[in-house]
Scaffold this motif. Structure first.
Motif, mmCIF file in Angstrom:
data_model
loop_
_atom_site.group_PDB
_atom_site.id
_atom_site.type_symbol
_atom_site.label_atom_id
_atom_site.label_comp_id
_atom_site.label_asym_id
_atom_site.label_seq_id
_atom_site.Cartn_x
_atom_site.Cartn_y
_atom_site.Cartn_z
ATOM 1 N N ALA A 84 -9.162 8.360 12.996
ATOM 2 C CA ALA A 84 -7.643 7.724 12.787
ATOM 3 C C ALA A 84 -7.531 7.018 11.357
ATOM 4 O O ALA A 84 -8.570 6.032 11.003
ATOM 5 C CB ALA A 84 -7.324 6.635 13.880
ATOM 6 N N ASN A 85 -6.587 7.253 10.818
ATOM 7 C CA ASN A 85 -6.489 6.491 9.232
ATOM 8 C C ASN A 85 -5.303 5.666 9.399
ATOM 9 O O ASN A 85 -4.192 5.836 9.467
ATOM 10 C CB ASN A 85 -6.086 7.662 8.508
ATOM 11 C CG ASN A 85 -6.649 7.335 6.753
ATOM 12 O OD1 ASN A 85 -7.313 6.597 6.778
ATOM 13 N ND2 ASN A 85 -5.931 7.951 5.897
ATOM 14 N N ILE A 86 -5.622 4.399 9.569
ATOM 15 C CA ILE A 86 -4.708 3.279 9.835
ATOM 16 C C ILE A 86 -4.304 2.344 8.587
ATOM 17 O O ILE A 86 -5.286 1.936 7.714
ATOM 18 C CB ILE A 86 -5.370 2.086 10.925
ATOM 19 C CG1 ILE A 86 -5.950 3.111 12.036
ATOM 20 C CG2 ILE A 86 -4.369 1.246 11.280
ATOM 21 C CD1 ILE A 86 -4.712 3.544 12.889
ATOM 22 N N THR A 87 -2.894 2.207 8.258
ATOM 23 C CA THR A 87 -2.697 1.544 7.221
ATOM 24 C C THR A 87 -2.660 0.166 7.459
ATOM 25 O O THR A 87 -1.992 -0.383 8.441
ATOM 26 C CB THR A 87 -0.881 1.833 6.964
ATOM 27 O OG1 THR A 87 -0.859 3.279 6.975
ATOM 28 C CG2 THR A 87 -0.469 1.181 5.782
ATOM 29 N N THR A 88 -3.539 -0.583 6.725
ATOM 30 C CA THR A 88 -4.026 -2.051 7.175
ATOM 31 C C THR A 88 -3.474 -3.089 5.866
ATOM 32 O O THR A 88 -3.829 -4.361 5.942
ATOM 33 C CB THR A 88 -5.401 -1.964 7.366
ATOM 34 O OG1 THR A 88 -6.024 -1.455 6.062
ATOM 35 C CG2 THR A 88 -5.769 -1.195 8.579
ATOM 36 N N GLY A 89 -2.773 -2.470 4.694
ATOM 37 C CA GLY A 89 -2.506 -3.407 3.843
ATOM 38 C C GLY A 89 -1.575 -2.841 2.868
ATOM 39 O O GLY A 89 -1.240 -1.730 2.791
ATOM 40 N N THR A 90 -1.135 -3.898 1.808
ATOM 41 C CA THR A 90 -0.231 -3.631 0.728
ATOM 42 C C THR A 90 -1.285 -3.570 -0.531
ATOM 43 O O THR A 90 -2.116 -4.338 -0.469
ATOM 44 C CB THR A 90 1.112 -4.528 0.967
ATOM 45 O OG1 THR A 90 0.780 -5.790 0.924
ATOM 46 C CG2 THR A 90 1.920 -4.390 2.258
ATOM 47 N N VAL A 91 -0.370 -3.351 -1.590
ATOM 48 C CA VAL A 91 -0.754 -3.622 -2.657
ATOM 49 C C VAL A 91 -0.149 -4.577 -3.951
ATOM 50 O O VAL A 91 1.148 -4.329 -3.895
ATOM 51 C CB VAL A 91 -1.270 -2.147 -3.591
ATOM 52 C CG1 VAL A 91 0.064 -1.322 -3.817
ATOM 53 C CG2 VAL A 91 -1.888 -2.147 -4.949
ATOM 54 N N VAL A 92 -0.912 -5.380 -4.660
ATOM 55 C CA VAL A 92 -0.006 -6.091 -5.758
ATOM 56 C C VAL A 92 -0.695 -5.509 -7.095
ATOM 57 O O VAL A 92 -1.843 -5.621 -7.325
ATOM 58 C CB VAL A 92 -0.362 -7.461 -5.479
ATOM 59 C CG1 VAL A 92 0.272 -8.348 -6.731
ATOM 60 C CG2 VAL A 92 0.192 -8.050 -4.099
ATOM 61 N N SER A 93 0.257 -5.274 -7.957
ATOM 62 C CA SER A 93 0.197 -4.632 -9.284
ATOM 63 C C SER A 93 -0.201 -5.949 -10.152
ATOM 64 O O SER A 93 0.360 -6.840 -9.948
ATOM 65 C CB SER A 93 0.829 -3.548 -9.896
ATOM 66 O OG SER A 93 0.769 -3.672 -11.024
ATOM 67 N N LYS A 94 -1.454 -5.861 -11.052
ATOM 68 C CA LYS A 94 -1.431 -6.807 -12.014
ATOM 69 C C LYS A 94 -0.503 -7.037 -12.873
ATOM 70 O O LYS A 94 -0.088 -8.016 -13.555
ATOM 71 C CB LYS A 94 -2.737 -6.488 -12.773
ATOM 72 C CG LYS A 94 -3.344 -7.660 -13.736
ATOM 73 C CD LYS A 94 -4.647 -7.501 -14.401
ATOM 74 C CE LYS A 94 -4.950 -8.553 -15.253
ATOM 75 N NZ LYS A 94 -6.284 -8.422 -16.013
ATOM 76 N N THR A 95 0.194 -5.843 -13.262
ATOM 77 C CA THR A 95 1.227 -5.922 -14.214
ATOM 78 C C THR A 95 2.551 -5.309 -13.445
ATOM 79 O O THR A 95 2.707 -4.689 -12.572
ATOM 80 C CB THR A 95 1.209 -4.789 -15.326
ATOM 81 O OG1 THR A 95 0.773 -3.455 -14.766
ATOM 82 C CG2 THR A 95 -0.343 -5.147 -15.886
#
Length: 333
Positions: free
Chosen positions: A268-279
């Motif tokens: 199972a491929n579970i979505t566990t986070g979001t992402v913050v770009s440095k720029t």
């Protein structure tokens, strides 16, 4: 008396061993209805640690399936996970996610364009070949005043392989940060020798080459540029000379965790986070399954999105888009 005590001890030992056999074990191979134990555990993980897009709908879905006890197949599990988050899924095995394509260079008139395709594989030889070919093709254009990277129809896969291949175009430092559902932060870092993911603790060694001076970098995107490809583009945007051109991406800008299910080879491929770009990209830094907006949205779509590119053939770019791209490059130089 000693004999009776011995019998009692033997009886207690047998009862204890029986209980051990009957208790569920993570390594046990389940069959029939017992296989649901694995599926229920995945659903519980999704509920507790996953990024749920619509919590009310998710709780209703879990309730309707009897806390997911009615799930009988990985196909049903995949459908439920996908309803929880569009980036989540389940498959018969980890190999089901494998798509092996390698970078190529295409020529359109006077433009040389490096195709950065979908790639996902656990095969170390294939991973090394992907990043080495990408690195070499960039190196061949090192004396040019611009480099064009085609991410159109790149549906993602392995961000480590893509970013490692692009390393000579990306400055050192934290490239982006992953934010877990519980708020914990994990940095994705590059230095001269390697890239490191502090969440998965995965390290990839980089080719021994200096960063390219300061060519203009044009990144082509469309509505099928997704997942790992979006992460690679976020990393590239740390280079101030990077410009995204084309259409907004698919919007699978979220972090996944691969879980092994207790039986067979299913995952199972579970979505566990979001992402913050440095720029800042398109006026934002925090992404949660939102598209990346191009710096220049074109009139014509870069490439057709009606076919799946899962072969060695590079994506063919639209002639009208090529004219727009040419005009942009000529205007800026």
């Amino acid at each position: 008396m000693k004999f009776r005590n011995r019998q009692l001890k033997i009886t207690i030992l047998l009862l204890f061993l029986t209980l051990i056999v009957l208790l569920p074990s993570e390594n046990r191979q389940y069959t029939g209805h017992q296989s649901n134990y694995g599926y229920q555990k995945v659903i519980a993980y999704m509920s507790n640690q996953g990024i749920i897009e619509n919590k009310q709908k998710w709780h209703q879905l879990v309730h309707q399936t009897g806390n997911c006890r009615s799930i009988q197949s990985v196909k049903e599990l995949n459908n439920i996970l996908h309803q929880g988050n569009k980036h989540s899924s389940a498959a018969k095995s980890a190999k089901s996610y494998d798509v092996v394509n390698y970078p190529t260079t295409s020529k359109y008139g006077n433009l040389r364009i490096i195709n950065v395709p979908t790639f996902s594989s656990e095969n170390k030889v294939a991973v090394k070949k992907y990043r080495t070919l990408l690195h070499r093709q960039i190196k061949l254009l090192k004396n040019k005043d611009h480099i064009i990277l085609n991410f159109a129809n790149n549906r993602g896969g392995d961000p480590q392989a893509m970013i490692a291949g692009l390393a000579t175009l990306i400055p050192d430092g934290t490239l982006f940060t992953k934010i877990a559902q519980n708020g914990h932060k994990y940095n994705f870092i590059k230095n001269k020798h390697r890239i490191y993911d502090s969440k998965s603790h995965e390290t990839t060694e980089l080719p021994v080459n200096k960063q390219l001076s300061s060519p203009k970098i044009y990144v082509i995107t469309n509505e099928k540029t997704a997942s790992a490809a979006e992460f690679a583009i976020i990393a590239l945007k740390n280079n101030k000379n990077t410009k995204i051109i084309g259409y907004p991406t698919a919007g699978y800008t979220s972090v996944n965790t691969l879980l092994k299910i207790n039986h067979k080879a299913e995952v199972a491929n579970i979505t566990t986070g979001t992402v913050v770009s440095k720029t800042m990209i398109g006026g934002k830094r925090h992404f949660n399954n939102e598209p990346i907006t191009p710096d220049k949205t074109t009139l014509y779509e870069p490439a057709s999105t009606t076919t799946h590119n899962s072969t060695e053939k590079p994506v063919s770019l639209d002639p009208d888009f090529i004219k727009e791209l040419n005009n942009l490059i000529n205007t800026e130089h």
